[in-house]
Design a protein around this motif. Sequence first.
Motif, mmCIF file in Angstrom:
data_model
loop_
_atom_site.group_PDB
_atom_site.id
_atom_site.type_symbol
_atom_site.label_atom_id
_atom_site.label_comp_id
_atom_site.label_asym_id
_atom_site.label_seq_id
_atom_site.Cartn_x
_atom_site.Cartn_y
_atom_site.Cartn_z
ATOM 1 N N UNK A 13 -20.526 0.944 -50.099
ATOM 2 C CA UNK A 13 -20.539 0.678 -51.611
ATOM 3 C C UNK A 13 -20.411 2.212 -52.576
ATOM 4 N N UNK A 14 -20.082 1.828 -53.424
ATOM 5 C CA UNK A 14 -18.895 3.326 -54.672
ATOM 6 C C UNK A 14 -16.962 3.259 -53.849
ATOM 7 N N UNK A 15 -16.487 2.046 -52.510
ATOM 8 C CA UNK A 15 -15.401 1.965 -52.731
ATOM 9 C C UNK A 15 -14.402 1.305 -53.660
ATOM 10 N N UNK A 16 -13.238 1.863 -54.581
ATOM 11 C CA UNK A 16 -12.877 1.469 -55.239
ATOM 12 C C UNK A 16 -11.766 0.041 -54.236
ATOM 13 N N UNK A 17 -11.662 -1.053 -54.035
ATOM 14 C CA UNK A 17 -11.355 -2.100 -53.023
ATOM 15 C C UNK A 17 -9.785 -1.954 -53.144
ATOM 16 N N UNK A 18 -9.571 -1.528 -54.359
ATOM 17 C CA UNK A 18 -7.851 -1.553 -55.034
ATOM 18 C C UNK A 18 -7.063 -0.499 -54.691
ATOM 19 N N UNK A 19 -8.026 0.683 -54.666
ATOM 20 C CA UNK A 19 -7.448 1.919 -54.304
ATOM 21 C C UNK A 19 -7.205 1.787 -52.652
ATOM 22 N N UNK A 20 -8.559 1.260 -51.783
ATOM 23 C CA UNK A 20 -8.239 1.681 -50.976
ATOM 24 C C UNK A 20 -7.211 0.495 -50.341
ATOM 25 N N UNK A 21 -7.045 -0.151 -51.027
ATOM 26 C CA UNK A 21 -5.682 -0.892 -49.928
ATOM 27 C C UNK A 21 -4.811 -0.376 -50.372
ATOM 28 N N UNK A 22 -4.338 0.317 -51.356
ATOM 29 C CA UNK A 22 -2.921 1.306 -51.933
ATOM 30 C C UNK A 22 -2.987 2.120 -51.158
ATOM 31 N N UNK A 23 -3.647 2.723 -50.484
ATOM 32 C CA UNK A 23 -4.248 4.007 -49.010
ATOM 33 C C UNK A 23 -3.380 3.514 -47.957
ATOM 34 N N UNK A 24 -3.606 2.301 -47.610
ATOM 35 C CA UNK A 24 -3.847 0.717 -46.170
ATOM 36 C C UNK A 24 -2.144 1.328 -47.192
ATOM 37 N N UNK A 74 -7.583 7.615 -40.991
ATOM 38 C CA UNK A 74 -8.023 8.682 -41.797
ATOM 39 C C UNK A 74 -8.754 7.517 -42.696
ATOM 40 N N UNK A 75 -8.704 6.272 -42.802
ATOM 41 C CA UNK A 75 -9.602 5.287 -43.940
ATOM 42 C C UNK A 75 -11.088 4.590 -43.340
ATOM 43 N N UNK A 76 -11.374 4.856 -42.672
ATOM 44 C CA UNK A 76 -12.210 4.439 -41.485
ATOM 45 C C UNK A 76 -13.706 4.700 -41.819
ATOM 46 N N UNK A 77 -13.560 5.561 -42.036
ATOM 47 C CA UNK A 77 -15.293 5.877 -43.014
ATOM 48 C C UNK A 77 -15.638 5.178 -44.459
ATOM 49 N N UNK A 78 -14.266 4.189 -44.913
ATOM 50 C CA UNK A 78 -14.842 3.488 -45.750
ATOM 51 C C UNK A 78 -15.158 2.475 -45.768
ATOM 52 N N UNK A 79 -15.579 1.769 -43.923
ATOM 53 C CA UNK A 79 -15.997 0.702 -44.142
ATOM 54 C C UNK A 79 -17.182 0.853 -42.982
ATOM 55 N N UNK A 80 -17.674 -0.908 -44.015
ATOM 56 C CA UNK A 80 -19.640 -0.847 -43.067
ATOM 57 C C UNK A 80 -19.277 -1.566 -42.192
ATOM 58 N N UNK A 81 -18.449 -2.805 -42.726
ATOM 59 C CA UNK A 81 -18.424 -3.515 -41.237
ATOM 60 C C UNK A 81 -16.962 -4.271 -41.623
ATOM 61 N N UNK A 82 -16.855 -4.753 -39.904
ATOM 62 C CA UNK A 82 -15.959 -4.997 -39.466
ATOM 63 C C UNK A 82 -15.441 -6.476 -38.512
#
Length: 269
Positions: A13-24, A74-82
């Motif tokens: 919750x609260x994660x910016x999806x577009x920013x997450x994609x940008x970081x990937x 480094x980005x996995x902490x933002x993932x709650x399910x996969x």
Amino acid sequence: MPLLTLHLLSLQPGTDVKLFVKNVRSSPDVEVVVASRPRRLVIRPEVIDIHALTSGKWDLLLLLRSPGNGIPPALRSAISDEYSVHTGVPSKLLKAYPEADAKLKREASSARLTGALEKARNKPSSQSLELSADLLAFMDELVREHDKPVTMLNLLHFHPNGKPEYYKYGQGFASVAGKRGGNAKIVGNVVKPPSGQIDSRGDADKSENEWWNEISIVHYPSIRHFCDMLAGEDYQEINSKYRLGALRDTMLLCTTEFDVEETPPNSKL
């Protein structure tokens, strides 16, 4: 044949999806082939990982090519399910993909409808890829927000000896969808994980015969073009003749790619 990984992700919750994609995208050695926003399940799985795929809300679809075939640690902490699936995609197709994808999106605004929607008969469900009242309602809702290209994810599991029939469906689909601007832009064979190590949050002890065989990622100029196809007699002929009998299970997810969402109206990409 390059190995890619398809990821369906729920983010914290609260994660910016577009920013997450940008970081990937900015991560070293990671190539983002497709990044899109899941919108609606058109067909729900009925055999494979039903709970895993349908019990939650997916925020993001990623198709990645990277040495580790996964999300950067480094980005996995933002993932709650996969939910993830490995797939081999022909290198020739992958090499041509960026140019072919850009061309499809650039030409989407000129793709024509056939008029089949005007005389469509609503079916009780879209599970057999027919035009249901619920799907038409989703079409009307999405068009108000996003009257632009949509990208459909297909997960496919064939009956024994079903793949040759599905190949015949694919041949017919190229023509039927093509006249509406549709195109299967990525097709890959699923790489089975080792026994007992199914790559999902589903049952780890299922046999290899309870896993997906193929994925496809399909472009349509808009959700209306997709529904126009389902309403067409030409499509339903190949659907009933070749597709339905070939598949033991399938999932179809409508998504919208982030680069298309961010494109100004009337832009040629």
